[in-house]
Scaffold this motif. Structure first.
Motif, PDB file in Angstrom:
ATOM      1  N   GLU B 105       0.824  -1.204   0.000  1.00 33.60           N
ATOM      2  CA  GLU B 105       0.000   0.000   0.000  1.00 33.60           C
ATOM      3  C   GLU B 105       0.856   1.251   0.000  1.00 33.60           C
ATOM      4  OE1 GLU B 105      -2.945   0.579  -0.842  1.00 33.60           O
ATOM      5  OE2 GLU B 105      -3.391  -1.539  -0.761  1.00 33.60           O
ATOM      6  N   LEU B 106       1.846   1.251   0.872  1.00 36.92           N
ATOM      7  CA  LEU B 106       2.678   2.448   1.004  1.00 36.92           C
ATOM      8  C   LEU B 106       3.430   2.758  -0.276  1.00 36.92           C
ATOM      9  CD1 LEU B 106       4.115   2.102   4.592  1.00 36.92           C
ATOM     10  CD2 LEU B 106       2.863   4.058   3.704  1.00 36.92           C
ATOM     11  N   SER B 107       3.910   1.731  -0.952  1.00 38.65           N
ATOM     12  CA  SER B 107       4.682   2.029  -2.156  1.00 38.65           C
ATOM     13  C   SER B 107       3.741   2.519  -3.254  1.00 38.65           C
ATOM     14  CB  SER B 107       5.492   0.816  -2.596  1.00 38.65           C
ATOM     15  OG  SER B 107       4.642  -0.189  -3.068  1.00 38.65           O
ATOM     16  N   ILE B 109       1.024   4.209  -2.685  1.00 36.08           N
ATOM     17  CA  ILE B 109       0.672   5.578  -2.298  1.00 36.08           C
ATOM     18  C   ILE B 109       1.806   6.547  -2.588  1.00 36.08           C
ATOM     19  CG2 ILE B 109       0.298   7.019  -0.259  1.00 36.08           C
ATOM     20  CD1 ILE B 109      -1.464   4.755   0.856  1.00 36.08           C
ATOM     21  N   ALA B 110       3.019   6.141  -2.207  1.00 35.79           N
ATOM     22  CA  ALA B 110       4.158   7.052  -2.399  1.00 35.79           C
ATOM     23  C   ALA B 110       4.448   7.252  -3.888  1.00 35.79           C
ATOM     24  CB  ALA B 110       5.379   6.507  -1.672  1.00 35.79           C
ATOM     25  N   ASP B 111       4.278   6.210  -4.666  1.00 33.83           N
ATOM     26  CA  ASP B 111       4.544   6.327  -6.106  1.00 33.83           C
ATOM     27  C   ASP B 111       3.542   7.239  -6.797  1.00 33.83           C
ATOM     28  OD1 ASP B 111       6.644   4.686  -5.842  1.00 33.83           O
ATOM     29  OD2 ASP B 111       5.792   2.966  -6.903  1.00 33.83           O
ATOM     30  N   CYS B 113       2.501   9.987  -5.906  1.00 35.10           N
ATOM     31  CA  CYS B 113       2.729  11.405  -5.638  1.00 35.10           C
ATOM     32  C   CYS B 113       4.107  11.814  -6.138  1.00 35.10           C
ATOM     33  CB  CYS B 113       2.634  11.641  -4.126  1.00 35.10           C
ATOM     34  SG  CYS B 113       2.937  13.349  -3.648  1.00 35.10           S
ATOM     35  N   GLU B 114       4.160  12.912  -6.840  1.00 34.13           N
ATOM     36  CA  GLU B 114       5.422  13.401  -7.397  1.00 34.13           C
ATOM     37  C   GLU B 114       6.188  14.226  -6.365  1.00 34.13           C
ATOM     38  OE1 GLU B 114       5.534  13.754 -11.339  1.00 34.13           O
ATOM     39  OE2 GLU B 114       4.115  12.091 -11.113  1.00 34.13           O
ATOM     40  N   GLY B 115       5.449  14.786  -5.426  1.00 32.28           N
ATOM     41  CA  GLY B 115       6.092  15.652  -4.436  1.00 32.28           C
ATOM     42  C   GLY B 115       6.246  17.075  -4.930  1.00 32.28           C
ATOM     43  N   VAL B 124      -0.860  11.131  -1.741  1.00 32.15           N
ATOM     44  CA  VAL B 124      -0.664  10.607  -0.387  1.00 32.15           C
ATOM     45  C   VAL B 124      -1.837  11.036   0.490  1.00 32.15           C
ATOM     46  CG1 VAL B 124       0.776  10.741   1.686  1.00 32.15           C
ATOM     47  CG2 VAL B 124       1.862  10.617  -0.562  1.00 32.15           C
TER      48      VAL B 124
END
Lengths: 138, 138
Positions: B105-107, B109-111, B113-115, B124
DNA sequence: GGTAGTCTCTCTAGTGGCTAGAGGTTCAAG
DNA sequence: CTTGAACCTCTAGCCACTAGAGAGACTACC
């Protein structure tokens, strides 16, 4: 506007936990009844859902505070949110690696013992006494 | 006979931790000096090594107490030692499975988002708000 | 035998994220 | 207006330590 019990039922978060979240500044009730009981609104329900989800993913309270803060300033860059998520992901991967190493040792140790002999010969006990029997560092 | 500091140096277990282990009945010093300082012998050193190893493998204090008890009765059956080890192995495997689900899930979610965008669009934050975006139950 | 500096002593309090319980008040249904 | 469930605050406990205060003990050197 609904009570803490209702909020608890709708989110699956226990009543004392909701009060604890209030104490540490994660979730403030929308108001109080005449008799001083907490009253929540839709925003509170959403917020608690957010918190619950974040906790389920392993984020700490401080991280959740930061994420909520960011959520309330939608014009700011989401960079820190991504950083928090990546840090959490890295922490989870670290933990998995550690646990896998433990799993290996533990299965080796448990397999070495039949469970039928006397404790004197028990491979479990001998392994714990003598770290040299281990194949992994831990 | 050596001091608690020496024992700490030889085992890598911190001094306050050694005192804590004494408090909960895991490790008693062989004696005390004239001035009431703890003094340990080779048996204490070995015992602390055992404890340290068991803790590193994730055993709880209660389990370690049981294992030590068994170790001091070498004629008893080692069945309970094996059971404790297998239970710990099962717990570790459980934890790994949970963490793997979180990792997924976390990967994801993190993927997502570009930031670089504003928090308003942050994947996220949106994921945390909306559990429905998740592929795993957790 | 004095003294300096490190080690050790006990005791209390804090960590994270809750959970449990006591003793009292408020709410909603009938 | 009564009953009973839900709610309130406050304190204490969980695990396995960690940190710090203030005082006493030990050891090496002069």
């Amino acid at each position: 506007m609904f009570s803490i019990g209702e909020l608890s039922r709708r989110t699956g978060v226990k009543v004392p936990t909701i009060r604890y979240y209030e104490e540490i500044g994660l979730l403030t009730p929308a108001g109080r009844s005449a008799g001083n009981q907490r009253r929540y609104d839709a925003a509170g329900l959403e917020r608690l859902g957010f918190i619950r989800h974040a906790r389920a993913l392993g984020f700490g309270i401080d991280e959740i505070l930061s994420l909520i803060d960011l959520q309330q300033h939608p014009d700011r860059s989401c960079q820190s949110a991504m950083e928090i998520a990546e840090a959490q992901l890295a922490a989870v991967r670290d933990k998995i690696a550690q646990l896998r190493s433990l799993e290996q040792e533990l299965s080796r140790i448990a397999d070495g013992c039949e469970g039928s002999g006397p404790a004197r010969q028990c491979y479990v006990l001998r392994s714990l006494s003598d770290h040299g029997l281990c194949s992994n560092p831990h």
